[in-house]
Design an enzyme around this catalytic site. Sequence first.
Site: not given
Length: 408
Positions: A268, A291
């Site tokens: 990420e 997220h």
Amino acid sequence: MKQYSYPPHKVKILLLEGVSREAIERFEIAGYAVEALGRAMSAEELKERIADVHVLGIRSKTEVRADVLAQARSLLAIGCFCIGTNQVDLDAAALHGVPVFNAPFSNTRSVAELAIAEIIMLARRAGHKSDLLHRGVWEKSATGCTEVRHKTLGIIGYGHIGPQIGLLAEALGMRVLFYDIVPKLPLGNALAVASLEELLTQSDFVTLHVPETELTKNMLAEPQLRLMRQGSYLLNLSRGSVVDVDALVHHLQRGHLAGAAIDVFPEEPSSNDEPFVSPLCGLANVILTPHIGGSTVEAQRNIGLETSGALLKFVEVGSTTGAVNFPAVEVPVVSGSHRVLNCHRNVPGVLKAINQIVADLGVNIQRQTLATAGDVGYLIMDVDKSLAGEVKTKIDALPESIKTRLLF
Ligand code: NAI
């Protein structure tokens, strides 16, 4: 909550990374000196600043390792204003007599709500149709679109989030199955299944709510995805390491899976300035979110309140309930007594030595609770006011003692 006049001097609280307003206000109302910064601190900066800090509040970006703790001469406790605590060396903190608190339930409902929304969005191909419409493509069609009523939802991991999703899904008329490695009390009409395979073969929607562990790494890879029903959907709002993304892409591209909603990824971006790259980008009926499962105003507020509440309780009455690296001890306050708090190395004979000190001084113990976990033991002891200071000094001088405080 304040029962004792401790601390006699101002407790200094340093809050980093934009900890919520609610938490800051709570500390200020309690009368503490608060310094709140919107940014994280590097280890070097923290080492220079931490010597006179009593309570440190961080989120996920400030790392507190053994070298920082070595400089933290006044530190009583650390609050992680988030869910995860792996940014702190928990063992080193415990051996330094510093409990670490977090907010494990604060965003549970937020994750559950997003998962429910995505189940319906996937079933109606609404995310995909929205993408098309943004590009000027009008695709009014019922093909492949269903209601979720009477469909089966399979929940993997029935901890905090799993059961919340199960209850909301039942309200929509879904049948709920769950699989967990630990026996769990089913909520509502949810049914526990005996194996992951059973869950995968019976579910129209599979949603993951497990932690990142050795056991959960790639727990949904090629063999497991192959077991999923033709035309079923996968949701992952847990951790990116749990799903083999390449295998998932394969099953989506060949139409075995009808869609997926993915909130967490093996890699990420570390900030909003970095680009996001994934083989999932551009696939039809795949909802990607950055997220944000737990990212709501309510969750942020709850995190602030939950963590600051635990920190205040520790500073003011010594309770360690909810600490992730410390034995849990919570003792109601006895009026008319002083309270000795002692953290020590967990070796045999410490309680005997403490009780010998109290007996030699002729002091009456009103209440005493000790618990141990890993390398540390933690004692809360209420004693008569006279000589409490001497009790504290002598216990502190024991070779096994790590940190001793007196609340009076
Ligand atoms: P939890 O710890 O309360 O529940 C996890 C459950 O998974 C436990 O019941 C445990 O026994 C079970 N489990 C562990 N290993 C398993 C395995 N191999 N097979 C089956 N079950 C297994 O955790 P919670 O609060 O429900 O969170 C679940 C996940 O969601 C965590 O990974 C957490 O990091 C993630 N999360 C993601 C957020 C987001 O923003 N997307 C926000 C909050 C949590």
